[in-house]
Each structure stands twice: as structure tokens, then as C-alpha cells.
Design a protein around this motif. Structure first.
Motif, short mmCIF file in Angstrom:
data_model
loop_
_atom_site.label_atom_id
_atom_site.label_comp_id
_atom_site.label_asym_id
_atom_site.label_seq_id
_atom_site.Cartn_x
_atom_site.Cartn_y
_atom_site.Cartn_z
N ILE A 121 0.87 -1.18 0.00
CA ILE A 121 0.00 0.00 0.00
C ILE A 121 0.91 1.23 0.00
CG2 ILE A 121 -1.86 1.25 1.15
CD1 ILE A 121 -2.62 -1.36 2.55
N HIS A 132 2.21 3.24 3.06
CA HIS A 132 1.67 2.60 4.26
C HIS A 132 2.32 1.24 4.47
CE1 HIS A 132 -1.29 5.68 3.37
NE2 HIS A 132 -1.86 5.49 4.54
N TRP A 134 -1.76 -0.90 -4.11
CA TRP A 134 -2.85 -0.05 -3.63
C TRP A 134 -2.29 1.31 -3.21
CZ3 TRP A 134 -2.48 -5.14 -1.46
CH2 TRP A 134 -3.47 -6.03 -1.89
N VAL A 169 -3.79 4.99 -0.85
CA VAL A 169 -4.86 5.56 -0.04
C VAL A 169 -5.17 6.95 -0.56
CG1 VAL A 169 -5.61 6.20 2.27
CG2 VAL A 169 -4.11 4.21 1.95
N PHE A 204 -2.65 11.13 -2.95
CA PHE A 204 -2.64 10.05 -1.96
C PHE A 204 -2.05 10.50 -0.63
CE2 PHE A 204 -1.90 7.85 -6.14
CZ PHE A 204 -3.22 7.43 -6.29
N PRO A 215 -7.50 -4.93 1.49
CA PRO A 215 -7.70 -3.62 0.86
C PRO A 215 -8.74 -3.62 -0.25
CG PRO A 215 -5.36 -4.05 1.18
CD PRO A 215 -6.08 -5.33 1.50
N LEU A 231 -12.94 -1.39 4.64
CA LEU A 231 -12.47 -0.01 4.58
C LEU A 231 -12.72 0.76 5.87
CD1 LEU A 231 -11.22 2.32 2.97
CD2 LEU A 231 -13.53 2.82 2.08
N PRO A 272 -7.82 10.64 4.76
CA PRO A 272 -7.93 9.41 3.96
C PRO A 272 -9.39 9.07 3.71
CG PRO A 272 -6.38 9.14 5.78
CD PRO A 272 -7.07 10.43 6.02
N GLN A 313 -10.41 6.56 0.69
CA GLN A 313 -10.65 5.28 0.03
C GLN A 313 -9.33 4.64 -0.37
OE1 GLN A 313 -12.30 5.52 -4.05
NE2 GLN A 313 -12.14 7.75 -3.87
N ILE A 314 -9.36 3.34 -0.60
CA ILE A 314 -8.20 2.61 -1.09
C ILE A 314 -8.45 2.29 -2.55
CG2 ILE A 314 -6.82 0.51 -0.88
CD1 ILE A 314 -7.53 0.45 2.08
N SER A 374 -6.72 1.07 -6.57
CA SER A 374 -5.68 0.37 -7.30
C SER A 374 -5.83 0.70 -8.77
CB SER A 374 -5.76 -1.15 -7.08
OG SER A 374 -7.01 -1.65 -7.53
#
Length: 249
Positions: A13, A16, A38, A40, A58, A95, A101, A119, A121-122, A124
Motif C-alpha cells: 500500500i 503505508h 494499492w 490511499v 494520496f 484492501p 475499509l 484518507p 478510500q483505497i 488500485s
């Protein structure tokens, strides 16, 4: 002088957490598998069509230094990630699962400054969300890091730099002459594309998440720039492992 691959690191992530690998299979034209898979997105993010977007969209260590103290473990088969932070304890979640979430957002909330976009949402994309606008693998030198540490009078952890492949054996800063050349590591080949210009995330301790080193000032004072490490593109896929010999062509 023999150059070897000393460390492989991925960051599932973006911003993270980090984890070390003993080996990995690289694919031509792709990032290191699962690296920055991913990211954030914060509540002010402009994500466009869901593809790659710049890092400003992000949550990341440059704006939230406390994130730098997160470590991670990814279970590749299940897509489950465990994050750990010295002030927050551990969180295990998926994720990709919307049901997980809220737990992640609750866990990370204490680290997010109240005066910044929170933050939300996550996300990709079809490629790793590296800071480069092309799928890249970062290559860094342990001996250059040791030289910078000596110049600054401070032991700088490699984890500050969030690199993928750490090499040992080359003369300090020899990598500046590698642009356009090819690295052969194990079964893979990578073409060196450009330097990495650094941000303030590197000023935070990866143990505490608190700012404790003027890394950008140290680079600028020594070299007149803020570059550390290189972006490379995988041109031939294959397995690489720590301890592999690295050759330049």
C-alpha cells in the motif's frame, strides 16, 4: 569490485508500510509484483479514469510523517495485508474488500493531521502506483547511503528511502553513471532510466514516524541536488534473489 543484490523490498500500500522479500519474479515492463499495488486516496483526490495519477492524490509520508513507521505483511494468495505501527498496534484487512475499509480508516485516523485532506478510500490501478509516470523498479546503493550518513553524522536507515532493490559493492555514487545502462540480476535485466528526486518523507524516522533528519538539506549541501536512487524499467523478466551478483552492460 563485485556488486550484489543485498535487499528486496516491496510496499503493498503506497506510503503505508514495507516488507522484505528473499526473492521475487520480475516481469518485463512491470513494477515489482505487489509494489504500490494499492494507494490511499484522500478526500480531495482527483483520480480521473482510475489509472495512474500523481502522488499528490494520496496520503503519504511527505505530508504525514507518522506513516513512515508502518510496516506491512502481504499474503499474496488472499490479498490480506497486516499493518503495524508503534503507536497503533496491528490491523489485518483486505484492501480490496469495501467491508474492511471502515476498519482501516478508523485505524489510520489518529495519524492524519486535522488540517489536511483525510484518507477516504483505497484504490488500485492496472500498474503499481510508483511516483514515476511509467512502471518502474527503484534501485539504490547501500554504499551511497553509508556515505550520506557519514556526511550528515547520522545513521540513516535504508527504510527512509522506500526502495525496491538495494545493491552493495559499488563505489558510493557510482550509480549516477548508470543512466541508460542495463543491470543483470539473476534471470532479469533492468534498464536504468533516471534519478529519483526525493521528498520530505525521507526526513522521518521509520522507527518512530517523527522528523529527525534533514535528508534533503544533506543531499543539497553535498551535491547541489536532492536525488537519491534510480528508476529502472524491467526489460527481461525472471527470478531475482538476495545475494545475486549484479553486472552492468
Amino acid at each position: 569490485m563485485t556488486i550484489r543484490l543485498a535487499r528486496i523490498c516491496r510496499h503493498p500500500i503506497k506510503g503505508h508500510g514495507r516488507e522484505d522479500l528473499g526473492s521475487v519474479v520480475l516481469s518485463a515492463g512491470a513494477c515489482l509484483p505487489w509494489d504500490r499495488h494499492w494507494a490511499v486516496a484522500h478526500e480531495a483526490a482527483k483520480l480521473g479514469d482510475g489509472g495512474w495519477v500523481p502522488c499528490a492524490n494520496f496520503a503519504r509520508g511527505a505530508k504525514v510523517p507518522a506513516l513512515m513507521a508502518i510496516t506491512s505483511v502481504l499474503e499474496d494468495q488472499s490479498g490480506t495485508v497486516t499493518l503495524r505501527h508503534p503507536d497503533l498496534g496491528a490491523l489485518t484487512f483486505r484492501p480490496d474488500d469495501p467491508a474492511d475499509l471502515p476498519a482501516f480508516l478508523s485505524w489510520i485516523a489518529p495519524l492524519a493531521p486535522a488540517d489536511r485532506a483525510q484518507p477516504a478510500q483505497i484504490v488500485s490501478a492496472g500498474r503499481g502506483m510508483t511516483d514515476s509516470d511509467f512502471p518502474s523498479v527503484s534501485v539504490l546503493s547501500l554504499r551511497s547511503l553509508a556515505d550520506l550518513s557519514a556526511r550528515m553524522g547520522q545513521d540513516l536507515s535504508a527504510d527512509r528511502w522506500r526502495g525496491n532493490l538495494w545493491l552493495d559493492g559499488a563505489a558510493p555514487w557510482a550509480e549516477w553513471d548508470w543512466i541508460g545502462r542495463t543491470l543483470r540480476i539473476g534471470q532479469a535485466e533492468l534498464r536504468i532510466e533516471e534519478r529519483i528526486t526525493r521528498c520530505r518523507a525521507t526526513s522521518a524516522s521509520p522507527e518512530t514516524g517523527r522528523v529527525d533528519a534533514d535528508t534533503l538539506g544533506g543531499l543539497d549541501a553535498a551535491f547541489g541536488h536532492q536525488d537519491f536512487g534510480l528508476y529502472a524499467v524491467v526489460t527481461r523478466g525472471g527470478t531475482i534473489a538476495t545475494g545475486d551478483t549484479v553486472t552492468l552492460t
